[in-house]
Design an enzyme around this catalytic site. Structure first.
Site, PDB file in Angstrom:
ATOM      1  CG  ASN A 158      -9.097  -2.557  -1.205  1.00  0.00           C
ATOM      2  OD1 ASN A 158      -8.221  -1.753  -0.942  1.00  0.00           O
ATOM      3  ND2 ASN A 158      -9.757  -3.228  -0.259  1.00  0.00           N
ATOM      4  NE  ARG A 193      -9.614  -7.151   0.378  1.00  0.00           N
ATOM      5  CZ  ARG A 193      -8.457  -6.566   0.115  1.00  0.00           C
ATOM      6  NH1 ARG A 193      -7.733  -6.916  -0.933  1.00  0.00           N
ATOM      7  NH2 ARG A 193      -7.993  -5.609   0.906  1.00  0.00           N
ATOM      8  N   GLY A 228      -5.506  -7.440  -4.475  1.00  0.00           N
ATOM      9  CA  GLY A 228      -4.345  -8.286  -4.777  1.00  0.00           C
ATOM     10  C   GLY A 228      -4.731  -9.574  -5.489  1.00  0.00           C
ATOM     11  CD  GLU A 236      -0.647  -0.872  -2.210  1.00  0.00           C
ATOM     12  OE1 GLU A 236      -1.348  -1.898  -2.210  1.00  0.00           O
ATOM     13  OE2 GLU A 236      -1.110   0.276  -2.286  1.00  0.00           O
ATOM     14  CE1 TYR A 262      -0.665  -7.984  -0.554  1.00  0.00           C
ATOM     15  CE2 TYR A 262       0.168  -6.119   0.688  1.00  0.00           C
ATOM     16  CZ  TYR A 262      -0.757  -6.676  -0.174  1.00  0.00           C
ATOM     17  OH  TYR A 262      -1.780  -5.902  -0.652  1.00  0.00           O
ATOM     18  CD  GLU A 272      -9.025   0.488   2.037  1.00  0.00           C
ATOM     19  OE1 GLU A 272      -8.755   1.428   1.288  1.00  0.00           O
ATOM     20  OE2 GLU A 272      -8.166  -0.158   2.653  1.00  0.00           O
TER      21      GLU A 272
END
Length: 310
Positions: free
Chosen positions: A276, A256, A280, A21, A217, A274
């Site tokens: 995070n 998040r 981002g 990433e 993205y 999940e």
């Protein structure tokens, strides 16, 4: 801005690194660094390499803004180093990061306190070429990668073969061990927690079947419905689960939590995928978008995250 907000700091923005990433992290880091400079701070942009401890020792920043995504910026490694160096840093600490990036460890923390997650099991990649680990459709994913890196949805009509062919491109070629989970049909939802408060719910509608790395993205590949058009009880559950996950995992700064929701099953169809710990911070990212919906500008958002780190 209060007097405290006017206190100007030297902030090292840690970005890049060598994970899958990297490019996303560079975009996050640029956005964060620009905003912090706008807020009047002295900012040093640091593209992380293996000499990172020496670099930070030379810079002596007041605080590090961790804009890394993936390993080692999100898995506790960088957090442990910063703890040893006694440099304050944004987002979650070492233990939270170790647990949250590992989907199995996350389940062990969240399921016992009533947060529903899909049943799953760890499988050796070599075994899936002999037989399916679960009835199809199911999902295979690495246990500790983010951003949908290396996720495969195995269906009856998928071109992976039955059993899955060794020479077919997929996560089994990159990882020795994978997490197999039942595929939950339905809708993709997400909720950010900032400053200890759950923001709102966004629905992600990829224009091509699956919310994968490119959909996340690339501008225009996914519609973000913010706030999501969902029943009030589902919205409340999303907010409750996200905040509870943030607290149980001991997250700080922004986190998040992502969901799949089978709307035919109502509240029984909502599952946490999940949480995070390094969401981002790019212009397309979900956390800044939810903050904006709640009346928090991007500049205010990064300031809040820095203040919590201190």
């Amino acid at each position: 801005m209060s007097a405290m907000d006017k206190q100007h700091l030297h902030i090292a923005v840690l970005m890049g690194g060598w994970s899958n990433e990297r490019e996303v992290s560079l975009m996050s880091g640029k956005g964060v660094a620009d905003a912090l400079e706008k807020n009047g701070h002295k900012v040093t942009r640091v593209d992380m390499d293996r000499n990172i401890a020496l670099v930070l020792d030379g810079l002596k920043p007041d605080v590090v803004f961790n804009a890394l995504h993936g390993v080692p910026g999100e898995d506790g490694s960088v957090q442990g180093m910063l703890d040893l160096m006694q440099i304050p840093y944004t987002h979650s600490g070492m233990v939270s990061s170790v647990i949250a990036i590992d989907k199995e460890l996350t389940k062990q923390q969240l399921v016992p306190v009533g947060i529903p997650m899909p049943d799953g099991k760890m499988v050796k990649s070599a075994e899936i070429h002999k037989a399916d680990p679960l009835p199809r459709p199911y999902v295979l994913k690495p246990v500790n990668e983010g951003s949908s890196v290396g996720v495969a949805i195995v269906k009856d009509d998928s071109n992976y073969g039955n059993p899955i062919g060794k020479d077919v491109s997929g996560p089994w070629q990159e990882f020795d061990e994978l997490l197999a989970e039942p595929f939950i049909k339905g809708r993709e939802l997400t909720t950010a927690v900032i400053g200890g408060k759950a923001m709102c719910v966004t629905e992600l509608k990829p224009k091509s079947g699956f919310y994968d790395f490119d959909s996340k993205y690339t501008d225009g590949l996914t519609d973000h419905i913010c706030p999501a058009e969902i029943p009030a009880d589902i919205e409340k559950l999303c907010l409750d689960y996200a905040l509870k996950a943030h607290q149980i995992l001991g997250c700080k700064g922004a986190s998040r939590t992502d969901y799949r929701w089978d709307d035919e099953l109502g509240a029984n169809g909502l599952f946490v995928l999940e949480t995070n710990t390094q969401p981002g911070m790019t212009p397309l990212s979900l956390v800044p978008e939810q903050a904006k919906h709640m009346g928090i500008s991007y500049e205010e958002l990064v300031e809040m995250i820095v203040r919590e780190a201190l």
